[in-house]
Design a protein around this motif. Sequence first.
Motif, PDB file in Angstrom:
ATOM      1  N   ALA A  12     -17.117 -20.370  46.799  1.00  0.00           N
ATOM      2  CA  ALA A  12     -17.851 -21.618  46.554  1.00  0.00           C
ATOM      3  C   ALA A  12     -17.661 -22.563  47.730  1.00  0.00           C
ATOM      4  O   ALA A  12     -16.639 -22.545  48.389  1.00  0.00           O
ATOM      5  N   GLU A  13     -18.681 -23.388  47.982  1.00  0.00           N
ATOM      6  CA  GLU A  13     -18.539 -24.388  49.032  1.00  0.00           C
ATOM      7  C   GLU A  13     -17.460 -25.375  48.623  1.00  0.00           C
ATOM      8  O   GLU A  13     -17.434 -25.857  47.500  1.00  0.00           O
ATOM      9  N   CYS A  14     -16.551 -25.673  49.555  1.00  0.00           N
ATOM     10  CA  CYS A  14     -15.396 -26.495  49.186  1.00  0.00           C
ATOM     11  C   CYS A  14     -15.695 -27.991  49.253  1.00  0.00           C
ATOM     12  O   CYS A  14     -14.935 -28.783  48.740  1.00  0.00           O
ATOM     13  N   GLY A  15     -16.803 -28.385  49.919  1.00  0.00           N
ATOM     14  CA  GLY A  15     -17.099 -29.801  50.020  1.00  0.00           C
ATOM     15  C   GLY A  15     -17.595 -30.338  48.698  1.00  0.00           C
ATOM     16  O   GLY A  15     -18.799 -30.359  48.427  1.00  0.00           O
ATOM     17  N   LEU A  16     -16.695 -30.789  47.842  1.00  0.00           N
ATOM     18  CA  LEU A  16     -17.058 -31.227  46.493  1.00  0.00           C
ATOM     19  C   LEU A  16     -17.699 -32.609  46.538  1.00  0.00           C
ATOM     20  O   LEU A  16     -17.171 -33.529  47.151  1.00  0.00           O
ATOM     21  N   THR A  17     -18.835 -32.746  45.872  1.00  0.00           N
ATOM     22  CA  THR A  17     -19.468 -34.055  45.754  1.00  0.00           C
ATOM     23  C   THR A  17     -19.062 -34.732  44.455  1.00  0.00           C
ATOM     24  O   THR A  17     -19.351 -35.897  44.241  1.00  0.00           O
ATOM     25  N   ASP A  18     -18.384 -33.986  43.593  1.00  0.00           N
ATOM     26  CA  ASP A  18     -17.867 -34.516  42.341  1.00  0.00           C
ATOM     27  C   ASP A  18     -16.600 -33.741  42.023  1.00  0.00           C
ATOM     28  O   ASP A  18     -16.379 -32.645  42.556  1.00  0.00           O
ATOM     29  N   ASN A  19     -15.767 -34.308  41.179  1.00  0.00           N
ATOM     30  CA  ASN A  19     -14.537 -33.592  40.862  1.00  0.00           C
ATOM     31  C   ASN A  19     -14.778 -32.501  39.821  1.00  0.00           C
ATOM     32  O   ASN A  19     -15.846 -32.419  39.216  1.00  0.00           O
ATOM     33  N   VAL A  32      -7.514 -32.742  36.901  1.00  0.00           N
ATOM     34  CA  VAL A  32      -8.646 -33.071  37.765  1.00  0.00           C
ATOM     35  C   VAL A  32      -8.398 -32.499  39.148  1.00  0.00           C
ATOM     36  O   VAL A  32      -7.349 -32.728  39.756  1.00  0.00           O
ATOM     37  N   LEU A  33      -9.356 -31.733  39.642  1.00  0.00           N
ATOM     38  CA  LEU A  33      -9.324 -31.159  40.988  1.00  0.00           C
ATOM     39  C   LEU A  33     -10.376 -31.874  41.814  1.00  0.00           C
ATOM     40  O   LEU A  33     -11.556 -31.931  41.440  1.00  0.00           O
ATOM     41  N   SER A  34      -9.956 -32.441  42.943  1.00  0.00           N
ATOM     42  CA  SER A  34     -10.901 -33.202  43.745  1.00  0.00           C
ATOM     43  C   SER A  34     -10.451 -33.205  45.203  1.00  0.00           C
ATOM     44  O   SER A  34      -9.538 -32.472  45.597  1.00  0.00           O
ATOM     45  N   GLN A  35     -11.115 -34.044  45.992  1.00  0.00           N
ATOM     46  CA  GLN A  35     -10.778 -34.225  47.398  1.00  0.00           C
ATOM     47  C   GLN A  35     -10.645 -35.710  47.682  1.00  0.00           C
ATOM     48  O   GLN A  35     -11.274 -36.537  47.000  1.00  0.00           O
ATOM     49  N   PRO A  36      -9.816 -36.080  48.671  1.00  0.00           N
ATOM     50  CA  PRO A  36      -9.586 -37.513  48.925  1.00  0.00           C
ATOM     51  C   PRO A  36     -10.857 -38.324  49.134  1.00  0.00           C
ATOM     52  O   PRO A  36     -10.987 -39.430  48.596  1.00  0.00           O
ATOM     53  N   PHE A  77      -6.832 -31.910  46.089  1.00  0.00           N
ATOM     54  CA  PHE A  77      -5.642 -32.336  45.354  1.00  0.00           C
ATOM     55  C   PHE A  77      -5.915 -32.250  43.861  1.00  0.00           C
ATOM     56  O   PHE A  77      -7.067 -32.176  43.422  1.00  0.00           O
ATOM     57  N   TRP A  78      -4.831 -32.243  43.103  1.00  0.00           N
ATOM     58  CA  TRP A  78      -4.899 -32.173  41.640  1.00  0.00           C
ATOM     59  C   TRP A  78      -4.174 -33.382  41.071  1.00  0.00           C
ATOM     60  O   TRP A  78      -3.075 -33.739  41.517  1.00  0.00           O
ATOM     61  N   ALA A  79      -4.770 -34.002  40.066  1.00  0.00           N
ATOM     62  CA  ALA A  79      -4.127 -35.108  39.352  1.00  0.00           C
ATOM     63  C   ALA A  79      -4.135 -34.772  37.872  1.00  0.00           C
ATOM     64  O   ALA A  79      -5.160 -34.336  37.330  1.00  0.00           O
ATOM     65  N   THR A  80      -3.005 -34.959  37.240  1.00  0.00           N
ATOM     66  CA  THR A  80      -2.877 -34.720  35.805  1.00  0.00           C
ATOM     67  C   THR A  80      -2.939 -36.069  35.095  1.00  0.00           C
ATOM     68  O   THR A  80      -2.134 -36.958  35.382  1.00  0.00           O
ATOM     69  N   LEU A  81      -3.884 -36.220  34.173  1.00  0.00           N
ATOM     70  CA  LEU A  81      -4.104 -37.491  33.503  1.00  0.00           C
ATOM     71  C   LEU A  81      -3.741 -37.391  32.023  1.00  0.00           C
ATOM     72  O   LEU A  81      -4.120 -36.423  31.347  1.00  0.00           O
ATOM     73  N   ASP A  82      -3.015 -38.396  31.531  1.00  0.00           N
ATOM     74  CA  ASP A  82      -2.714 -38.428  30.099  1.00  0.00           C
ATOM     75  C   ASP A  82      -3.915 -38.975  29.337  1.00  0.00           C
ATOM     76  O   ASP A  82      -4.989 -39.227  29.915  1.00  0.00           O
ATOM     77  N   SER A  83      -3.764 -39.156  28.036  1.00  0.00           N
ATOM     78  CA  SER A  83      -4.893 -39.565  27.185  1.00  0.00           C
ATOM     79  C   SER A  83      -5.423 -40.952  27.522  1.00  0.00           C
ATOM     80  O   SER A  83      -6.550 -41.301  27.156  1.00  0.00           O
TER      81      SER A  83
END
Length: 246
Positions: A12-19, A32-36, A77-83
Motif C-alpha cells: 500500500a502507498e505509505c503516504g496516508l492522507t487520513d489515519n 491509531v496509526l498515522s504520520q506526523p 507512529f501509533w497512539a493508543t487512546l482511552d475511552s
Amino acid sequence: MHPQPLEFGMTAECGLTDNISWWDSDAEATIVLSQPDTDRELWNEFLRGAVESYRRHGVERAIDVAAVRDGADTAMFWATLDSTGRVIGGLRAKGPLLSADDSHATVEWAGQPGLAAVRKMIDDRVPFGVLEMKTAWTTDDRDKARVISTALARTPFHAMTLMDIQFCMATSAPHILERWRTSGAVVAPIAATPYPDERYRTKMMWYDRRTFANHAASDQIPKILREMKTVSAQAGAHVAARAASQ
C-alpha cells in the motif's frame, strides 16, 4: 513442527492522507496509526506523553524531542487512546534505514564491544528494508500498561505491510523485550549495552515478517494477521478515495 514462512503480497502507498484506527478489545483502547504530517496534533500529544513517561522513569536523556519533533525521520507512529480520547501509549517507526549510521542503536552501543555486530546486523538487512521502532511508552497503570504493551508489540507488522519491507528492529531493557517477544521478536546474540545509564542492560531485537510465526506466542499470531488485514484494507480505501478525487 514449525509453521512455514508466511508470504505477504499487499503493498500500500505509505503516504496516508487520513489515519487508520481500530478498537483493541484486550487493551480496551483505540489504536491509531498515522504520520506526523497527517495528524500533527496527535503527534504532539504522543510526544508529550512520551516525554512525561520517560521523565517519570528517570530516562529522559533517551529521548531527544527537539530532534524528532518535526517528524522528518518518522515513517509512521501509533497512539493508543482511552475511552476519553486521551493518549495513553504509543511508539514510532524510524526509517527506512539506509545504513547502520541511520540507526540510534549505534549511539546506544557506542564504545561497547557489541558495536561492530550491531552495525553488521543492520547493514546486512538494509537491502530488504529495515525500520527501527523507537519512543515506545505506556501509561503507568501497571495492569493497563501490560495489555497496551502486548498490543503495541504487534505494530511492526502494520509498518512492514504498508511499506512492503521485511525487517523491523528495536532496542530495549530485558523486561520490555519479554513483552515484545510474544509477537515474534528475536533477541540478537549481542552483548547488552548500559543505555541510557548503568541501571539498564539494553538489548537488540529483530522482527522478520516472513518467519515471525516460528517465534510468536500462539495467541498473538491471529491478532497480527487480523490487524495486517485491517491496515491493508483501510490504506487501500484511502488510496482508492484519493485516486477517485483526482
